[in-house]
Write an enzyme that holds these catalytic residues in place. Sequence first.
Site, mmCIF file in Angstrom:
data_model
loop_
_atom_site.group_PDB
_atom_site.id
_atom_site.type_symbol
_atom_site.label_atom_id
_atom_site.label_comp_id
_atom_site.label_asym_id
_atom_site.label_seq_id
_atom_site.Cartn_x
_atom_site.Cartn_y
_atom_site.Cartn_z
ATOM 1 N N LEU A 196 1.070 -1.108 0.051
ATOM 2 C CA LEU A 196 -0.099 -0.108 0.014
ATOM 3 C C LEU A 196 0.729 1.186 0.210
ATOM 4 O O LEU A 196 1.890 1.235 0.570
ATOM 5 C CB LEU A 196 -0.809 0.235 1.162
ATOM 6 C CG LEU A 196 -2.232 -0.746 1.219
ATOM 7 C CD1 LEU A 196 -3.041 -0.636 2.634
ATOM 8 C CD2 LEU A 196 -3.262 -0.245 0.126
ATOM 9 N N ASP A 197 0.563 2.267 -0.658
ATOM 10 C CA ASP A 197 1.275 3.347 -0.870
ATOM 11 C C ASP A 197 1.361 4.006 0.622
ATOM 12 O O ASP A 197 0.447 3.829 1.358
ATOM 13 C CB ASP A 197 0.794 4.539 -1.547
ATOM 14 C CG ASP A 197 0.549 3.935 -3.336
ATOM 15 O OD1 ASP A 197 1.466 3.382 -3.663
ATOM 16 O OD2 ASP A 197 -0.241 4.557 -3.900
ATOM 17 N N SER A 198 2.287 5.035 0.995
ATOM 18 C CA SER A 198 2.221 5.290 2.120
ATOM 19 C C SER A 198 1.345 6.393 2.577
ATOM 20 O O SER A 198 0.848 6.540 3.587
ATOM 21 C CB SER A 198 3.831 6.325 2.579
ATOM 22 O OG SER A 198 3.743 7.471 1.224
ATOM 23 N N ARG A 233 -3.808 4.592 -8.879
ATOM 24 C CA ARG A 233 -3.452 5.753 -9.143
ATOM 25 C C ARG A 233 -3.734 5.993 -10.719
ATOM 26 O O ARG A 233 -4.003 7.103 -11.248
ATOM 27 C CB ARG A 233 -2.321 5.948 -8.587
ATOM 28 C CG ARG A 233 -2.039 6.380 -7.202
ATOM 29 C CD ARG A 233 -0.320 6.570 -6.788
ATOM 30 N NE ARG A 233 0.067 5.427 -6.448
ATOM 31 C CZ ARG A 233 1.318 5.368 -6.848
ATOM 32 N NH1 ARG A 233 1.830 6.393 -7.271
ATOM 33 N NH2 ARG A 233 2.137 4.079 -6.717
#
Length: 254
Positions: free
Chosen positions: A53-55, A188
């Site tokens: 998961l992205d930050s 995204r």
Amino acid sequence: MCMKTLKSLNGIFAVHKPYGITSAQLLEKIKDIVQKELSISRKYIKFGHGGTLDSTATGVLVIGSGSATPQLKYLIGGEKEYFVKGCLGKSTDTLNEAGKVTEELPFDHVTESQLAFKLLNFQGRIKQVPPLYSALKLKGQRYSDIAREGNSITPTARFVHCYEAQLEGFSPPFFTLKLLTGRGFYVRSLVNDLGKEVGSCAHVCELVRTRQGPFTLKNSLQEDQWSVKNITKAIRYSTKKKNKYVQDCIDNKW
């Protein structure tokens, strides 16, 4: 006694990843907690996660511990459900709110029905270009690291699956989506591409993974619940639920 307790941590469980830390940093936090509570060497502690998961993203992060860690490869290939909030009119270099604005375009012409109609183009097996800033690697080096060094790179498009894509809300410049995706899908990229499809641009401003396989936000440990005791309970609770799912993944049913 400590080593016996460590053996009870062999299994798979889920945590609710908070905003602002990477998946790798979260694992280090979990390891720190286990090491401190059990007073054992870090070399005996083994954890891995089942899908980055992205930050800036939050939500379900599936974790494998001990001898169960290899089973994560089946969960990585399974379904993931997301809630995403997008913003029309601006694109960024990272394709989310953390990046620098690279383009601004009008969005007044975009309607709810138009957005919903264009979203249909992203369902099924589609070809998707992953973000430049991502954990994907080229010759052992992450795309994101290459980009930050100022080197030019063109990510290669690849086939991914989006099983469901629903427009949940529309209040310009913002819109919300509910997505059900397969392995390697970048939310995204979808939002960025959707912005282009409606004659504007867009970026992600909020992303939550609400489910991965049988694991949901409801049965994911919150940060204040990260302890050996709670992890052990979570593993016991999830054992029956995840076994059939893992077997389905092995049998290519997902």
